[in-house]
Design a protein around this motif. Structure first.
Motif, short mmCIF file in Angstrom:
data_model
loop_
_atom_site.label_atom_id
_atom_site.label_comp_id
_atom_site.label_asym_id
_atom_site.label_seq_id
_atom_site.Cartn_x
_atom_site.Cartn_y
_atom_site.Cartn_z
N SER A 11 14.93 -1.96 1.62
CA SER A 11 16.00 -2.89 1.26
C SER A 11 15.48 -4.08 0.47
O SER A 11 16.13 -4.56 -0.47
CB SER A 11 16.72 -3.37 2.53
OG SER A 11 17.32 -2.29 3.21
N VAL A 12 14.30 -4.57 0.84
CA VAL A 12 13.72 -5.72 0.12
C VAL A 12 13.39 -5.34 -1.32
O VAL A 12 13.70 -6.08 -2.26
CB VAL A 12 12.45 -6.22 0.85
CG1 VAL A 12 11.71 -7.25 0.00
CG2 VAL A 12 12.82 -6.81 2.20
N ILE A 13 12.78 -4.16 -1.51
CA ILE A 13 12.45 -3.73 -2.87
C ILE A 13 13.72 -3.47 -3.68
O ILE A 13 13.81 -3.84 -4.86
CB ILE A 13 11.56 -2.47 -2.82
CG1 ILE A 13 10.24 -2.77 -2.12
CG2 ILE A 13 11.31 -1.93 -4.22
CD1 ILE A 13 9.39 -1.55 -1.84
N ALA A 14 14.72 -2.85 -3.06
CA ALA A 14 15.99 -2.62 -3.75
C ALA A 14 16.66 -3.93 -4.10
O ALA A 14 17.27 -4.06 -5.18
CB ALA A 14 16.91 -1.77 -2.87
N LEU A 15 16.57 -4.93 -3.22
CA LEU A 15 17.11 -6.26 -3.51
C LEU A 15 16.45 -6.86 -4.74
O LEU A 15 17.13 -7.44 -5.60
CB LEU A 15 16.90 -7.18 -2.30
CG LEU A 15 17.19 -8.67 -2.54
CD1 LEU A 15 18.68 -8.89 -2.81
CD2 LEU A 15 16.74 -9.50 -1.33
N ALA A 16 15.13 -6.71 -4.86
CA ALA A 16 14.42 -7.24 -6.02
C ALA A 16 14.93 -6.60 -7.31
O ALA A 16 15.16 -7.28 -8.32
CB ALA A 16 12.92 -7.01 -5.86
N PHE A 17 15.12 -5.28 -7.28
CA PHE A 17 15.67 -4.61 -8.45
C PHE A 17 17.08 -5.11 -8.75
O PHE A 17 17.43 -5.34 -9.92
CB PHE A 17 15.72 -3.09 -8.22
CG PHE A 17 14.48 -2.37 -8.67
CD1 PHE A 17 14.29 -2.06 -9.99
CD2 PHE A 17 13.51 -1.99 -7.75
CE1 PHE A 17 13.15 -1.37 -10.41
CE2 PHE A 17 12.37 -1.32 -8.16
CZ PHE A 17 12.19 -1.00 -9.49
N VAL A 25 4.55 -6.04 1.16
CA VAL A 25 4.86 -4.68 1.61
C VAL A 25 4.18 -3.66 0.70
O VAL A 25 3.57 -2.68 1.15
CB VAL A 25 6.39 -4.45 1.63
CG1 VAL A 25 6.71 -2.96 1.80
CG2 VAL A 25 7.03 -5.26 2.74
N VAL A 26 4.29 -3.91 -0.61
CA VAL A 26 3.67 -3.00 -1.58
C VAL A 26 2.16 -2.93 -1.38
O VAL A 26 1.57 -1.84 -1.38
CB VAL A 26 4.01 -3.46 -3.01
CG1 VAL A 26 3.13 -2.75 -4.03
CG2 VAL A 26 5.47 -3.21 -3.32
N VAL A 27 1.54 -4.09 -1.18
CA VAL A 27 0.09 -4.11 -0.95
C VAL A 27 -0.26 -3.32 0.31
O VAL A 27 -1.23 -2.54 0.32
CB VAL A 27 -0.41 -5.56 -0.83
CG1 VAL A 27 -1.87 -5.59 -0.39
CG2 VAL A 27 -0.25 -6.29 -2.16
N GLY A 28 0.54 -3.50 1.36
CA GLY A 28 0.28 -2.78 2.60
C GLY A 28 0.43 -1.28 2.44
O GLY A 28 -0.39 -0.51 2.96
N VAL A 29 1.46 -0.84 1.72
CA VAL A 29 1.68 0.59 1.50
C VAL A 29 0.51 1.19 0.74
O VAL A 29 -0.01 2.27 1.09
CB VAL A 29 3.00 0.83 0.75
CG1 VAL A 29 3.09 2.27 0.27
CG2 VAL A 29 4.19 0.51 1.64
N ILE A 30 0.07 0.50 -0.32
CA ILE A 30 -1.06 1.01 -1.12
C ILE A 30 -2.32 1.08 -0.27
O ILE A 30 -3.09 2.05 -0.34
CB ILE A 30 -1.28 0.12 -2.36
CG1 ILE A 30 -0.08 0.24 -3.31
CG2 ILE A 30 -2.56 0.51 -3.08
CD1 ILE A 30 -0.13 -0.70 -4.48
N ALA A 31 -2.55 0.05 0.54
CA ALA A 31 -3.74 0.04 1.39
C ALA A 31 -3.71 1.20 2.39
O ALA A 31 -4.74 1.87 2.62
CB ALA A 31 -3.84 -1.29 2.13
#
Length: 469
Positions: free
Chosen positions: A53-59, A411-417
């Motif tokens: 939801s946070v990423i979709a909000l950014a878009f 969140v993105v950094v965590g997912v990539i890690a």
């Protein structure tokens, strides 16, 4: 590159859903997640609603303010700057180049599953590859049709399968509630709790859940061809992201309850070639399970069409902006970028050939390998959008919302890690290497050509009536 605005809200939603391909993803992804989190798969999808939801909000923040062509290229250019926008847009375009061979691999897996359903002896790797290549050739032809028609085709391909899957889930829920499953299975919410799991297992499960909705931003690639893009594009993006996550939550919950939550039953869950088809075979009828395997094929086919459309549109935008050869920006009379689509098709076939040479006997190898690379690249692109939305919101003195989208970067950094460490072994160790090379290439091109590309994009955006770069 100019094209008419033939795509409405329904078509924009269809394009985003096609890139996600929820029917295919829900057939294959929950089983892989269950190897990490067991019967807690639905809980991972529930938890994924927050970061998704946070990423979709950014878009939505950027797409509702800037109606630019080029997807992330235009959105990040408008919010951060042309060099960052060019790098982020090129990153997304190269990611979409991987989408087509991923769906070719998914189509082949579906063909093999269908052969198993019918007991075909000719089912095997050559047949899988041949059918996938033929399907992408047909999808290339269909991708050249007017976007309005393409949107309705995509909605039909994905929508029918989703509807049947939900019907199967409804029948299964009724059976579990009344008479119970064949081995006494019942609805048990307590079994979905992630109790006894390590933090790393939960992290990997949550990461897989977030990546399962990658592609939901597809509507942004056709903003210049969408009617009222400042309203329809963000709505399509948010709907595709939230709907797909909830769809996975419902189907995986029913799947866990239908199989049962004992150790042997969870193992059977992980080994299912298609989750909805397995549920249908046990709780509805064998023919319905076969239909859902065909639905997996339709979902992969829709993904190919959506991937070609989205990637070709971004590629054509880069061509007209001077980043790539200008001749690739030429469009047909109905606005389809034929030359750019041809490039996407050729690269898709080349990548397919290469990964099948790398994985000559592992039918899931190409799908998993390319999916791992694409997942990392998607997250990097999403991070740039979250950063852009944070800048826009902070400048507008909406500091609370800016903090929320800034959390999306974390969140993105965590997912990539989580997907990178510990470093994989075998051929998979090249996944982060390839992703790093693609990122470096995108950054270099952004630094070298970004400023000029941003100026050209701003001029074209003004000419076709889009809003403000």
């Amino acid at each position: 590159m100019k094209s008419g605005r033939s795509l409405g809200l329904v078509g924009a939603v269809a394009l985003s859903l096609a890139l996600v391909s929820p029917s295919m993803a829900v057939s294959l992804n929950p089983q892989a997640m269950a190897t990490q989190v067991g019967s807690a798969v639905p809980t991972m999808f529930l938890a994924a609603l927050v970061p998704v939801s946070v990423i979709a909000l950014a878009f939505a923040v950027l797409a509702s303010k800037f109606g630019s062509r080029g997807s992330i290229f235009g959105l990040v250019t408008a919010s951060i700057g042309p060099r960052a926008g060019t790098a982020a847009g090129l990153l997304l375009m190269l990611t979409y180049l991987l989408v087509v061979p991923i769906y070719i691999a998914g189509f082949g897996i579906g063909i093999d599953a269908l052969g198993t359903q019918f007991g075909w002896t000719m089912s095997g790797r050559p047949l899988m590859l041949l059918c996938g290549v033929l399907a992408v050739a047909v999808s290339f032809v269909l991708a050249q049709r007017p976007l309005g028609r393409v949107g309705h085709l995509l909605l039909a391909l994905e929508g029918v399968t989703i509807a049947v899957v939900l019907f199967v889930c409804g029948v299964t829920m009724f059976t579990l509630t009344t008479s119970g499953g064949p081995e006494g299975q019942r609805i048990d919410f307590a079994a979905l709790a992630p109790s006894g799991l390590s933090a790393s297992a939960i992290g990997l499960g949550l990461t897989f859940a977030v990546l399962s909705v990658a592609g939901f931003e597809g509507a942004a690639a056709t903003a210049e061809a969408t009617r009222n893009p400042l309203r329809n594009v963000p709505r399509a993006i948010v709907f595709a992201a939230i709907f797909s996550t909830l769809f996975y939550l419902v189907v995986s919950s029913v799947g866990v309850w239908a199989f049962g939550t004992g150790p042997e039953q969870v193992t059977a869950f992980t080994q299912s070639p298609s989750l909805p088809a397995a549920i249908a075979d046990d709780y509805v009828a064998d023919g319905v399970g076969t239909f859902l395997v065909i639905g997996l094929l339709a979902s992969s086919f829709a993904g190919m069409i959506g991937g070609i459309v989205a990637c070709a549109r971004i590629l054509a935008t880069f061509s007209s902006a001077g980043v790539l050869p200008a001749r690739l920006s030429k469009v047909a009379g109905d606005g389809a970028p034929f030359r750019a689509s041809t490039v996407v098709l050729v690269f898709g076939l080349i990548i397919t050939a290469v990964v099948n040479l790398i994985f000559p006997s592992d039918e899931f190898g190409p799908f998993n390998f390319l999916g791992g690379i694409a997942g990392t690249l998607f997250m990097l692109a999403y991070g740039s959008v979250c950063a852009g939305a944070t800048v826009v919101l902070w400048r507008a003195r909406r500091h609370g919302w800016a903090a929320l989208t800034a959390a999306g970067v974390l969140v993105v950094v965590g997912v990539i890690a989580m997907t990178t460490f510990p470093l994989p072994t075998g051929v998979s160790r090249f996944v982060p290497v390839v992703a790093l090379v693609v990122l470096a290439l995108s950054v270099v091109v952004g630094l070298v050509k970004g400023r000029h590309a941003g100026e050209v994009l701003a001029e074209e955006t003004a000419e076709d009536g889009s809003v403000g770069l």
